[in-house]
Motif scaffolding. Structure first.
Motif, PDB file in Angstrom:
ATOM      1  N   LEU A 362       0.905  -1.270   0.035  1.00 18.59           N
ATOM      2  CA  LEU A 362      -0.067   0.235  -0.156  1.00 18.59           C
ATOM      3  C   LEU A 362       1.047   1.401  -0.037  1.00 18.59           C
ATOM      4  O   LEU A 362       0.564   2.023  -0.586  1.00 18.59           O
ATOM      5  N   SER A 363       2.108   1.090   0.711  1.00 21.57           N
ATOM      6  CA  SER A 363       2.689   2.533   0.737  1.00 21.57           C
ATOM      7  C   SER A 363       3.690   2.525  -0.642  1.00 21.57           C
ATOM      8  O   SER A 363       3.961   3.886  -1.080  1.00 21.57           O
ATOM      9  N   VAL A 364       3.396   1.692  -1.526  1.00 19.53           N
ATOM     10  CA  VAL A 364       3.798   1.772  -3.130  1.00 19.53           C
ATOM     11  C   VAL A 364       2.768   2.377  -3.736  1.00 19.53           C
ATOM     12  O   VAL A 364       2.979   3.098  -4.651  1.00 19.53           O
ATOM     13  N   THR A 365       1.745   1.727  -3.747  1.00 22.18           N
ATOM     14  CA  THR A 365       0.448   2.112  -4.549  1.00 22.18           C
ATOM     15  C   THR A 365      -0.159   3.482  -4.039  1.00 22.18           C
ATOM     16  O   THR A 365      -0.754   3.991  -5.008  1.00 22.18           O
ATOM     17  N   GLU A 366       0.067   3.970  -2.862  1.00 27.53           N
ATOM     18  CA  GLU A 366      -0.377   4.972  -2.310  1.00 27.53           C
ATOM     19  C   GLU A 366       0.818   5.801  -1.654  1.00 27.53           C
ATOM     20  O   GLU A 366       0.836   5.994  -0.378  1.00 27.53           O
ATOM     21  N   PRO A 367       1.553   6.449  -2.305  1.00 26.89           N
ATOM     22  CA  PRO A 367       2.738   7.339  -1.983  1.00 26.89           C
ATOM     23  C   PRO A 367       2.376   8.329  -1.092  1.00 26.89           C
ATOM     24  O   PRO A 367       3.261   8.695   0.016  1.00 26.89           O
ATOM     25  N   GLN A 368       1.240   8.916  -1.127  1.00 28.34           N
ATOM     26  CA  GLN A 368       0.880  10.075  -0.406  1.00 28.34           C
ATOM     27  C   GLN A 368       0.376   9.739   0.975  1.00 28.34           C
ATOM     28  O   GLN A 368       0.529  10.347   1.708  1.00 28.34           O
ATOM     29  N   ASN A 369       0.250   8.291   1.244  1.00 35.76           N
ATOM     30  CA  ASN A 369      -0.226   7.908   2.652  1.00 35.76           C
ATOM     31  C   ASN A 369       1.043   6.907   3.156  1.00 35.76           C
ATOM     32  O   ASN A 369       0.971   6.149   3.987  1.00 35.76           O
ATOM     33  N   ALA A 370       2.113   6.986   2.443  1.00 34.07           N
ATOM     34  CA  ALA A 370       3.412   6.131   2.779  1.00 34.07           C
ATOM     35  C   ALA A 370       3.878   6.386   4.306  1.00 34.07           C
ATOM     36  O   ALA A 370       4.172   5.391   4.685  1.00 34.07           O
ATOM     37  N   ALA A 371       3.808   7.605   4.674  1.00 32.97           N
ATOM     38  CA  ALA A 371       4.316   7.850   6.008  1.00 32.97           C
ATOM     39  C   ALA A 371       3.291   7.170   7.025  1.00 32.97           C
ATOM     40  O   ALA A 371       3.829   6.658   8.134  1.00 32.97           O
ATOM     41  N   ILE A 372       2.081   7.082   6.610  1.00 34.02           N
ATOM     42  CA  ILE A 372       0.964   6.571   7.579  1.00 34.02           C
ATOM     43  C   ILE A 372       1.185   4.956   7.556  1.00 34.02           C
ATOM     44  O   ILE A 372       1.280   4.432   8.545  1.00 34.02           O
ATOM     45  N   TYR A 373       1.253   4.472   6.471  1.00 36.62           N
ATOM     46  CA  TYR A 373       1.433   3.226   6.196  1.00 36.62           C
ATOM     47  C   TYR A 373       2.899   2.500   6.853  1.00 36.62           C
ATOM     48  O   TYR A 373       3.071   1.458   7.472  1.00 36.62           O
ATOM     49  N   ALA A 374       3.888   3.468   6.903  1.00 37.20           N
ATOM     50  CA  ALA A 374       5.163   3.121   7.361  1.00 37.20           C
ATOM     51  C   ALA A 374       5.030   3.005   8.998  1.00 37.20           C
ATOM     52  O   ALA A 374       5.698   2.178   9.474  1.00 37.20           O
ATOM     53  N   ARG A 375       4.482   4.131   9.583  1.00 33.64           N
ATOM     54  CA  ARG A 375       4.255   4.163  11.035  1.00 33.64           C
ATOM     55  C   ARG A 375       3.530   2.711  11.466  1.00 33.64           C
ATOM     56  O   ARG A 375       4.052   2.068  12.388  1.00 33.64           O
ATOM     57  N   GLU A 376       2.464   2.508  10.863  1.00 29.63           N
ATOM     58  CA  GLU A 376       1.743   1.186  11.109  1.00 29.63           C
ATOM     59  C   GLU A 376       2.460   0.018  10.931  1.00 29.63           C
ATOM     60  O   GLU A 376       2.408  -0.821  11.638  1.00 29.63           O
ATOM     61  N   TYR A 377       3.321  -0.012   9.680  1.00 31.95           N
ATOM     62  CA  TYR A 377       4.105  -1.060   9.447  1.00 31.95           C
ATOM     63  C   TYR A 377       5.258  -1.390  10.663  1.00 31.95           C
ATOM     64  O   TYR A 377       5.390  -2.410  11.071  1.00 31.95           O
ATOM     65  N   ILE A 378       5.738  -0.241  11.158  1.00 30.81           N
ATOM     66  CA  ILE A 378       6.609  -0.306  12.440  1.00 30.81           C
ATOM     67  C   ILE A 378       6.121  -0.923  13.576  1.00 30.81           C
ATOM     68  O   ILE A 378       6.492  -1.914  14.179  1.00 30.81           O
ATOM     69  N   LEU A 379       4.682  -0.446  13.702  1.00 32.75           N
ATOM     70  CA  LEU A 379       4.190  -0.915  14.998  1.00 32.75           C
ATOM     71  C   LEU A 379       3.829  -2.489  14.757  1.00 32.75           C
ATOM     72  O   LEU A 379       3.984  -3.197  15.720  1.00 32.75           O
TER      73      LEU A 379
END
Length: 673
Positions: A362-379
């Motif tokens: 999703l962070s690739v398909t929606e780069p505008q939300n990459a930061a959100i997905y990244a934080r969730e990914y880390i958690l």
């Protein structure tokens, strides 16, 4: 690629376990209404699920009335297996608990071990890894105790699969290597195949591709006719080898192995989930090779099969791959759609690894939300690591606690063994003491009998001596009297007769008649005295045998004391001076005991005693016409035991014949020593 490998190991696990879904041959539903047919119908995958479940229930009713024996427990395992194949996991669990209870009742260690394996399968299906590992571990220890290497290896391999699923690759590698050692030099090709296959998957995850290829090739080489073709082992190995080449970025070789897997006979019919995986992997490899023909059709075909099988992990993998494909085609809408669908399914199943893969896409398909997905990914990644560590620690703790319990049990066994040794030693000491005391008592008894024997002989010899003294004195006295009569009286009477004879010269008829009368009378007296003298001399020889006199005294006492008529007959041909004193004593005691028993119990009118000689044997026969008795019962009596003992003392044979109302005959035969 971990997702694809995870799917492979899940399939491998179900292939290894005892609960694989086997496609049964078609069965005529009109066959006989029996347990065997019910179980067969229940496993016929061509029948409707509801009908198959009804057959399982019918079989359960029949099995419930069976006696709890080994066959009954085998049938219970079949019931559990059918429920597992129907995905009726709660019924499956209940059946397993029944098996465990009945196995515990009969102390059936093998069925207990197998039951714990089934319980491990249940918790594996419910994704409760720690409970699954616990029951597999219990089963492993029992198989070890049973020295069942094959099932022990299978159970360890199940544990290794669980460790692989939580990324405990080191623990999984160690367990798989242990399996290889256990089944070394055996013909367990199926277990060998799965161990090699798992090691290949482990090294692939560790990016040790050379070892991964080595073990996958070993797995492929170990396939033989023992492994049923319905499990599609070759197609599985081709898929796994293709994954290794895929991770090495050698997509051409990867593509060739995926195609080989798809070309295996009946792969779609036998293992549709494996067929869908091969399609998805082939589609991804073609995508990487930029071979756009058959794309995205292959992805959709794989997704359709997985969706029909309700194979959630596979569905997630297909949707992520579709998202990757559409993203490469600049179709961000479809790319985002499939990625979000994959994320939703992952969250519903609480599968952290699939959530991570979905967030990453999703962070690739929606780069505008990459930061959100990244934080969730880390958690989520932190949760996954904690979860893996927690599960890994649980696995280690289970093994440690089991080893600790095993060690405690070993110590307890040692303590029990020491106690057994101590009590055995004490028991042996007690036994030896008892034997020694018993032997001493027997020795004392034997010594007493010997002393009694000597005393009896001394008493008898004394009696004989006394009787001899009396008889000698009587004989001397009788001899003296005889001599006096012969030499004195007869001499004088002879003189008188001569003198009277001379008076016959007187011619006086009256005197002559009187003298003749006197002479006649004197002759008569002379003859009488002569006969008395001869009788006294005969009695001398008759009284030499004193034993006969002693017996006669016994008979005289019997006649005086009791009313029974006693008839005795002693053979005069017996030379008593040749018979040893012990034999005489024992014969005398036997007569005493027999007469005493007759007087006390027989109520006899007539008693006959016969003592005769036959060849070199003395035969004593005692007969009465009393009430008789049961010989078998009475042989335990003290009186008869004494007679038997006396007979044995003189190396004789004792025989008794009696019946109620028919009197008794006792016969003792003793050698003349």
């Amino acid at each position: 690629m971990k997702l694809t490998s995870y799917i492979v190991i899940v399939l491998t696990f179900f292939f290894l376990g005892c609960n694989q879904k086997k496609r049964a041959s078609a069965v005529n539903v009109r066959s006989q209404d029996s347990l065997t047919s019910y179980l067969t119908f229940a496993n016929d995958f061509d029948l409707p699920t509801q009908l198959r479940e009804q057959y399982v229930q019918k079989a359960s009713i029949i099995i419930a009335d069976q006696e709890n024996d080994s066959l009954h427990r085998v049938n219970l395992f079949k019931i559990a297996n059918r429920y597992y194949n129907l995905d009726k996991f709660e019924e499956y669990k209940k059946a397993v608990f029944v098996i465990l209870k009945k196995s515990e009742e009969k102390k059936d260690l093998f069925s207990l071990a197998k039951g714990y394996t089934y319980l491990g399968d249940y918790y594996y299906s419910q994704a409760v890894s720690d409970s699954s590992f616990l029951f597999y571990d219990k089963a492993e220890k029992m198989y070890l105790e049973l020295e069942d290497k094959t099932n022990q290896a299978r159970t360890i391999l199940n544990k290794a699969n669980l460790q692989y699923n939580v990324s405990d690759f080191l623990g999984s590698e160690k367990a798989a290597s242990k399996v290889l050692k256990i089944i070394n030099d055996t013909d367990q090709s199926e277990v060998l195949y799965h161990a090699y296959n798992l090691l290949g998957l482990i090294y692939n995850e560790l990016d040790d591709f050379d070892n991964a290829m080595t073990y996958h090739n070993k797995a492929l080489a170990s396939i033989d006719e023992i492994i049923p073709s319905v499990f599609q082992p070759k197609a599985t190995s081709y898929n796994n080898i293709g994954l290794v080449y895929q991770n090495k970025k050698d997509f051409k070789k990867a593509k060739s192995f995926f195609q080989k897997g798809l070309e295996e006979e009946n792969v779609f019919k036998d293992k549709p989930s494996l067929y869908a995986m091969l399609l998805d992997n082939l589609a991804y490899t073609k995508f990487k090779l930029n071979e756009k023909n058959e794309l995205p059709e292959l992805f959709f075909k794989s997704l359709k099969i997985r969706d029909s099988l309700q194979f959630t992990v596979g569905v997630i993998a297909s949707k992520i791959n579709l998202s990757v494909y559409f993203m490469s085609e600049n179709d961000s809408v479809n790319a985002s759609k499939y990625a979000k669908q994959a994320l939703k399914l992952s969250q519903e199943t609480n599968n952290y690894r699939d959530i991570l893969n979905s967030l990453k896409q999703l962070s690739v398909t929606e780069p505008q939300n990459a930061a959100i997905y990244a934080r969730e990914y880390i958690l989520v990644n932190e949760k996954l690591q904690r979860s893996d560590r927690k599960i890994g620690n649980k696995f280690s703790r289970i093994e440690f606690e089991t080893e600790e319990i095993k060690s405690e049990n070993t110590d307890l066994v040692q303590q029990n063994r020491n106690l057994v040794y101590i009590f055995s030693g004490l028991a042996m000491i007690g036994l030896f003491s008892f034997v020694i005391r018993t032997q001493k008592a027997k020795n004392r008894e034997l010594l007493f009998k010997q002393q009694q024997q000597i005393a009896n002989e001394e008493i008898y010899n004394l009696m004989i001596s006394q009787q001899n003294t009396i008889e000698i004195n009587r004989i001397k006295e009788k001899k003296r009297v005889a001599q006096e009569l012969h030499d004195g009286v007869l001499g004088r009477m002879f003189g008188v007769r001569i003198n009277l004879d001379s008076l016959n010269k007187v011619v006086d008829e009256t005197a002559i008649e009187k003298r003749n009368n006197y002479l006649t009378e004197l002759k008569n007296i002379e003859q009488d005295i002569r006969e008395i003298s001869h009788d006294l001399n005969r009695e001398k020889s008759e009284l030499i045998n004193n034993f006969v006199a002693i017996i006669d005294n016994l008979f005289e006492d019997q006649k005086k004391t009791y009313k029974s008529k006693l008839i005795s007959n002693i053979d005069s041909a017996i030379k008593w001076e040749l018979v040893s004193n012990p034999v005489k004593i024992n014969l005398y005691r036997i007569l005493q005991e027999a007469l005493q028993n007759i007087n006390k119990y027989a109520n006899a009118n007539t008693i006959k005693i016969e003592l005769k000689k036959e060849a070199d044997y003395l035969i004593l026969k005692i007969t009465d016409d009393g009430i008789g008795f049961n010989v078998k019962t009475a042989k335990k009596g003290i009186g008869l035991q004494n007679i038997l003992f006396r007979a044995k003392e003189c190396d004789g044979v004792f025989d008794i014949k009696s019946a109620k109302g028919k009197g008794t005959i006792i016969t003792v035969t003793a050698p003349i020593q």
